[in-house]
Design a protein around this motif. Sequence first.
Motif, PDB file in Angstrom:
ATOM      1  N   VAL A   5      40.833  45.070  48.411  1.00 57.16           N
ATOM      2  CA  VAL A   5      40.876  45.151  46.963  1.00 57.16           C
ATOM      3  C   VAL A   5      39.622  44.459  46.438  1.00 57.16           C
ATOM      4  CG1 VAL A   5      42.064  44.461  44.839  1.00 57.16           C
ATOM      5  CG2 VAL A   5      43.391  45.220  46.820  1.00 57.16           C
ATOM      6  N   TYR A   6      38.832  45.176  45.654  1.00 60.00           N
ATOM      7  CA  TYR A   6      37.574  44.649  45.142  1.00 60.00           C
ATOM      8  C   TYR A   6      37.813  43.822  43.879  1.00 60.00           C
ATOM      9  CZ  TYR A   6      35.332  47.788  48.448  1.00 60.00           C
ATOM     10  OH  TYR A   6      34.933  48.418  49.613  1.00 60.00           O
ATOM     11  N   LEU A   7      37.048  42.766  43.762  1.00 59.42           N
ATOM     12  CA  LEU A   7      37.192  41.845  42.638  1.00 59.42           C
ATOM     13  C   LEU A   7      35.986  41.979  41.710  1.00 59.42           C
ATOM     14  CD1 LEU A   7      38.365  38.673  44.596  1.00 59.42           C
ATOM     15  CD2 LEU A   7      39.799  40.388  43.460  1.00 59.42           C
ATOM     16  N   TYR A   8      36.279  42.254  40.453  1.00 57.86           N
ATOM     17  CA  TYR A   8      35.249  42.392  39.427  1.00 57.86           C
ATOM     18  C   TYR A   8      35.474  41.277  38.422  1.00 57.86           C
ATOM     19  CZ  TYR A   8      32.330  44.762  35.858  1.00 57.86           C
ATOM     20  OH  TYR A   8      31.360  45.089  34.938  1.00 57.86           O
ATOM     21  N   ASP A   9      34.536  40.342  38.348  1.00 62.19           N
ATOM     22  CA  ASP A   9      34.706  39.189  37.459  1.00 62.19           C
ATOM     23  C   ASP A   9      33.932  39.396  36.165  1.00 62.19           C
ATOM     24  OD1 ASP A   9      35.464  36.061  37.364  1.00 62.19           O
ATOM     25  OD2 ASP A   9      33.526  36.417  36.425  1.00 62.19           O
ATOM     26  N   THR A  10      34.616  39.217  35.050  1.00 58.93           N
ATOM     27  CA  THR A  10      33.984  39.356  33.737  1.00 58.93           C
ATOM     28  C   THR A  10      34.073  38.071  32.919  1.00 58.93           C
ATOM     29  OG1 THR A  10      33.930  40.696  31.703  1.00 58.93           O
ATOM     30  CG2 THR A  10      36.077  40.428  32.771  1.00 58.93           C
ATOM     31  N   THR A  11      34.122  36.925  33.635  1.00 58.57           N
ATOM     32  CA  THR A  11      34.155  35.625  32.963  1.00 58.57           C
ATOM     33  C   THR A  11      32.953  35.439  32.048  1.00 58.57           C
ATOM     34  OG1 THR A  11      35.330  34.656  34.847  1.00 58.57           O
ATOM     35  CG2 THR A  11      34.219  33.123  33.359  1.00 58.57           C
ATOM     36  N   CYS A 240      44.755  36.506  23.868  1.00 63.83           N
ATOM     37  CA  CYS A 240      45.544  35.779  24.870  1.00 63.83           C
ATOM     38  C   CYS A 240      44.874  35.781  26.240  1.00 63.83           C
ATOM     39  CB  CYS A 240      46.941  36.376  24.979  1.00 63.83           C
ATOM     40  SG  CYS A 240      47.837  36.395  23.423  1.00 63.83           S
ATOM     41  N   GLY A 241      43.699  36.340  26.325  1.00 63.64           N
ATOM     42  CA  GLY A 241      42.929  36.270  27.561  1.00 63.64           C
ATOM     43  C   GLY A 241      43.046  37.497  28.442  1.00 63.64           C
ATOM     44  N   ASN A 242      42.175  37.532  29.453  1.00 70.78           N
ATOM     45  CA  ASN A 242      42.190  38.573  30.483  1.00 70.78           C
ATOM     46  C   ASN A 242      43.129  38.172  31.606  1.00 70.78           C
ATOM     47  OD1 ASN A 242      39.692  38.916  28.930  1.00 70.78           O
ATOM     48  ND2 ASN A 242      39.163  40.450  30.428  1.00 70.78           N
ATOM     49  N   VAL A 243      43.315  39.075  32.542  1.00 70.90           N
ATOM     50  CA  VAL A 243      44.119  38.722  33.713  1.00 70.90           C
ATOM     51  C   VAL A 243      43.408  37.610  34.477  1.00 70.90           C
ATOM     52  CG1 VAL A 243      43.081  40.408  35.303  1.00 70.90           C
ATOM     53  CG2 VAL A 243      45.427  39.628  35.669  1.00 70.90           C
ATOM     54  N   ASN A 244      44.191  36.661  34.977  1.00 73.78           N
ATOM     55  CA  ASN A 244      43.661  35.489  35.671  1.00 73.78           C
ATOM     56  C   ASN A 244      43.454  35.811  37.154  1.00 73.78           C
ATOM     57  OD1 ASN A 244      42.972  32.990  36.612  1.00 73.78           O
ATOM     58  ND2 ASN A 244      44.788  31.935  35.849  1.00 73.78           N
ATOM     59  N   LEU A 245      42.190  35.939  37.558  1.00 72.11           N
ATOM     60  CA  LEU A 245      41.910  36.231  38.964  1.00 72.11           C
ATOM     61  C   LEU A 245      42.374  35.106  39.883  1.00 72.11           C
ATOM     62  CD1 LEU A 245      38.343  37.855  38.813  1.00 72.11           C
ATOM     63  CD2 LEU A 245      40.563  38.998  39.076  1.00 72.11           C
ATOM     64  N   ILE A 246      42.451  33.898  39.352  1.00 77.87           N
ATOM     65  CA  ILE A 246      42.889  32.761  40.159  1.00 77.87           C
ATOM     66  C   ILE A 246      44.333  32.951  40.632  1.00 77.87           C
ATOM     67  CG2 ILE A 246      43.375  30.285  40.096  1.00 77.87           C
ATOM     68  CD1 ILE A 246      40.413  30.943  40.324  1.00 77.87           C
ATOM     69  N   SER A 247      45.132  33.668  39.848  1.00 75.13           N
ATOM     70  CA  SER A 247      46.511  33.976  40.261  1.00 75.13           C
ATOM     71  C   SER A 247      46.589  35.303  41.006  1.00 75.13           C
ATOM     72  CB  SER A 247      47.440  34.023  39.040  1.00 75.13           C
ATOM     73  OG  SER A 247      47.575  32.753  38.453  1.00 75.13           O
TER      74      SER A 247
END
Length: 540
Positions: A5-11, A240-247
């Motif tokens: 599963v690829y992770l795309y970070d938009t922080t 309320c924010g984006n999905v939390n990749l940390i979780s």
Amino acid sequence: MNSKVYLYDTTLRDGTQGEGISLSVEDKIKIALRLDQFGIDFIEGGWPGSNPKDMAFFERIREIPLQHAKVSAFGSTCRPHVAAADDDNLRALVASGAKAAAIFGKSWDLHVTDALKTTLEENLRMVADSVAFLKEKGMTTLFLAEHFFDGYKANPRYALQVLEAAEAAGADWIVLCDTNGGSLPTEIYDIVRSVTEGIRVPLGIHPHNDSGVAVANALAAVQAGATQVQGTINGIGERCGNVNLISVVPNLQLKLGYRCVSSEQLQELTQLSRYVAEIANMTLPNNQPFVGHSAFAHKGGIHVSAVLRDPKTYEHIEPENIGNIRRVLVSELAGQSNLLAKMEELEIDISLEREEAREIITRIKEREFQGYQYEGAEASLTLMLLEAAGKLKNLFTLDSFKILMEKAASRAITSEATVKLNLNGEMVHTAADGNGPVNALDNALRKALETYYPCIANMHLTDYKVRVLDDNGATAAKVRVLIESSYNGEKWSTVGVSTNVIEASWEALADSIRYLLWKEGCEESDFHQTTEARVGIVNH
């Protein structure tokens, strides 16, 4: 399973749209390097052409070789009735030097007709033309179907036509966005599953957290066939924010068997979360799943006793797998197991008889009833344990302190503190100013002790909190003061309680210094040697 599963970070882009979040160019570079080290596949740097800060980031990041991640530039499809090759926004994406581009386009017919004020056919042209243009320029192209789930529910045929236009134009990824964050996991699963039946391009999911289920939505999308998750570190983002990749990452990797990063990189999860929070100047909630300070903290005596026998009794994963640690709390709910485990955790080598342990627990419970709280003040707890075992050397005691405050009409309040201490039979009397009564008291205490114990000069007060314990007491209420101190990279917290905020502050300040002197192994002989040296200098 072990599927990737690829992770795309938009922080650095979507995350900075969160209220109170602002990152400098240097901040963004630091975070990007940490994300690359963690194993993130795509790092979205911003929207080139929209502001000077984002352009500066893309210029800087081009000079920095990344180990793994592709930098992605964000933008939109071309404007209505404008060719993609002539669109300034798309040309800025190419000029950014980024290897990937993520462009959003409308997939909800309502937005096409009411927001863009154009036709459904023209919107399909805009999507296809924009994707084809970026592909011709050699960029990995991700098409973000904005408001896709709302659009699918309103007009599934047209929403799918938008995806088909992006696929036909050569998009490398099609990302389904729950832009308003209003969809539920069952809806996400069913819709993503239906999309996979007709779209062959790899799918991603971009959920927002307005309904509090963004993580569940991301997991549902992956289980339905999506192979990329777009989110932010710590879930920061607009509203309320984006999905939390940390979780998302530990749930996918440790619970569902997907592969996101290496096991060694996963062990950096907690540090990544705290690193980004520190740079963004935000406070992480203690109860944040997986990485929170309290995520593996155990308080109830029965819980602690069971965890000490087998951690699986009250822990869903091993904290070491994601870089966190197990903590045992000592409070009014504590039992003997808590106390013994806490002593081991704090590396306090004291042998206590059963009766002594009971007496200490009783004392802790009595003090917590008075308002003390040792869960967040482990340095004060350590001193109490050492004192109970007769292992704490009392290097100084208070004789008295006095605080004067003056307010003149034309200038700010000034504070002066006078402190008298008994240092091994010698009376030391000092005074110091400060920008407030607690600061003045802190300065006077340090001034009295630094000559004899020089390490105090390198100790700093890093946080100061006051909590009213009795709402009905008004200005006469009892208060709890928590002070955080640091020394050579180590931090610790101490507590004081009184109906007088200055007295509570003194107690916490004195404990913070006593803890440092214990950690540094200071003895009475250190005081006598320093005194003799000073006398020698005077006599000479």
